[in-house]
Motif scaffolding. Structure first.
Motif, PDB file in Angstrom:
ATOM      1  N   ILE A 156      -5.911   9.967  -2.301  1.00 23.71           N
ATOM      2  CA  ILE A 156      -6.397  10.038  -0.917  1.00 23.71           C
ATOM      3  C   ILE A 156      -6.931   8.710  -0.398  1.00 23.71           C
ATOM      4  O   ILE A 156      -6.696   8.353   0.763  1.00 23.71           O
ATOM      5  CB  ILE A 156      -7.436  11.182  -0.737  1.00 23.71           C
ATOM      6  N   HIS A 157      -7.617   7.938  -1.249  1.00 26.02           N
ATOM      7  CA  HIS A 157      -8.187   6.675  -0.778  1.00 26.02           C
ATOM      8  C   HIS A 157      -7.099   5.648  -0.474  1.00 26.02           C
ATOM      9  O   HIS A 157      -7.183   4.921   0.515  1.00 26.02           O
ATOM     10  CB  HIS A 157      -9.172   6.116  -1.801  1.00 26.02           C
ATOM     11  N   VAL A 158      -6.089   5.606  -1.291  1.00 29.38           N
ATOM     12  CA  VAL A 158      -4.981   4.676  -1.055  1.00 29.38           C
ATOM     13  C   VAL A 158      -4.189   5.121   0.173  1.00 29.38           C
ATOM     14  O   VAL A 158      -3.792   4.293   1.003  1.00 29.38           O
ATOM     15  CB  VAL A 158      -4.075   4.582  -2.298  1.00 29.38           C
ATOM     16  N   ALA A 159      -3.972   6.420   0.308  1.00 26.34           N
ATOM     17  CA  ALA A 159      -3.226   6.944   1.455  1.00 26.34           C
ATOM     18  C   ALA A 159      -3.984   6.674   2.762  1.00 26.34           C
ATOM     19  O   ALA A 159      -3.366   6.311   3.775  1.00 26.34           O
ATOM     20  CB  ALA A 159      -2.983   8.435   1.281  1.00 26.34           C
ATOM     21  N   ALA A 215      -6.109   4.212   3.282  1.00 27.56           N
ATOM     22  CA  ALA A 215      -6.018   2.770   3.529  1.00 27.56           C
ATOM     23  C   ALA A 215      -4.660   2.431   4.145  1.00 27.56           C
ATOM     24  O   ALA A 215      -4.573   1.602   5.063  1.00 27.56           O
ATOM     25  CB  ALA A 215      -6.228   2.003   2.229  1.00 27.56           C
ATOM     26  N   HIS A 216      -3.621   3.074   3.669  1.00 29.65           N
ATOM     27  CA  HIS A 216      -2.269   2.873   4.196  1.00 29.65           C
ATOM     28  C   HIS A 216      -2.213   3.272   5.678  1.00 29.65           C
ATOM     29  O   HIS A 216      -1.655   2.541   6.498  1.00 29.65           O
ATOM     30  CB  HIS A 216      -1.284   3.703   3.363  1.00 29.65           C
ATOM     31  N   GLN A 217      -2.809   4.393   6.018  1.00 28.29           N
ATOM     32  CA  GLN A 217      -2.820   4.847   7.412  1.00 28.29           C
ATOM     33  C   GLN A 217      -3.687   3.949   8.287  1.00 28.29           C
ATOM     34  O   GLN A 217      -3.328   3.646   9.429  1.00 28.29           O
ATOM     35  CB  GLN A 217      -3.315   6.295   7.489  1.00 28.29           C
ATOM     36  N   GLY A 218      -4.826   3.536   7.754  1.00 28.16           N
ATOM     37  CA  GLY A 218      -5.701   2.634   8.512  1.00 28.16           C
ATOM     38  C   GLY A 218      -5.037   1.304   8.793  1.00 28.16           C
ATOM     39  O   GLY A 218      -5.159   0.750   9.895  1.00 28.16           O
ATOM     40  N   LEU A 260       0.825  -1.211   0.000  1.00 21.69           N
ATOM     41  CA  LEU A 260       0.000   0.000   0.000  1.00 21.69           C
ATOM     42  C   LEU A 260       0.856   1.257   0.000  1.00 21.69           C
ATOM     43  O   LEU A 260       0.493   2.258  -0.615  1.00 21.69           O
ATOM     44  CB  LEU A 260      -0.938   0.022   1.207  1.00 21.69           C
ATOM     45  N   GLY A 261       1.990   1.220   0.662  1.00 19.10           N
ATOM     46  CA  GLY A 261       2.902   2.365   0.654  1.00 19.10           C
ATOM     47  C   GLY A 261       3.428   2.633  -0.737  1.00 19.10           C
ATOM     48  O   GLY A 261       3.471   3.787  -1.187  1.00 19.10           O
ATOM     49  N   VAL A 262       3.803   1.588  -1.444  1.00 18.91           N
ATOM     50  CA  VAL A 262       4.277   1.739  -2.824  1.00 18.91           C
ATOM     51  C   VAL A 262       3.139   2.242  -3.707  1.00 18.91           C
ATOM     52  O   VAL A 262       3.323   3.151  -4.529  1.00 18.91           O
ATOM     53  CB  VAL A 262       4.853   0.406  -3.345  1.00 18.91           C
TER      54      VAL A 262
END
Length: 66
Positions: free
Chosen positions: A41-44, A46-49, A30-32
């Motif tokens: 924003i949605h991927v970021a 998800a990465h934080q969650g 997810l970071g990549v």
């Protein structure tokens, strides 16, 4: 570590460790993806969650090992 995994296979501590490892691998992916999508924003989010889920899982794993 591999020897311990072989001895503990199928037991709850081993299952938690494998689950934690899988979450970390997903976090890396997810970071990549976050960087490749120019911080969509949605991927970021998800990465934080997932980071919060990893923290919770690691805490539970450590508490149950102690």
């Amino acid at each position: 570590a591999l020897h311990a995994f072989r001895l503990q296979r199928g037991k709850p501590p081993c299952k938690r460790a494998v689950g934690l490892w899988l979450l970390v691998m997903l976090q890396i992916a997810l970071g990549v993806a976050t960087l490749l999508t120019h911080v969509h924003i949605h991927v970021a989010l998800a990465h934080q969650g997932l980071a919060m889920a990893i923290l919770i899982m690691a805490t539970v794993h450590a508490r149950r090992l102690a």
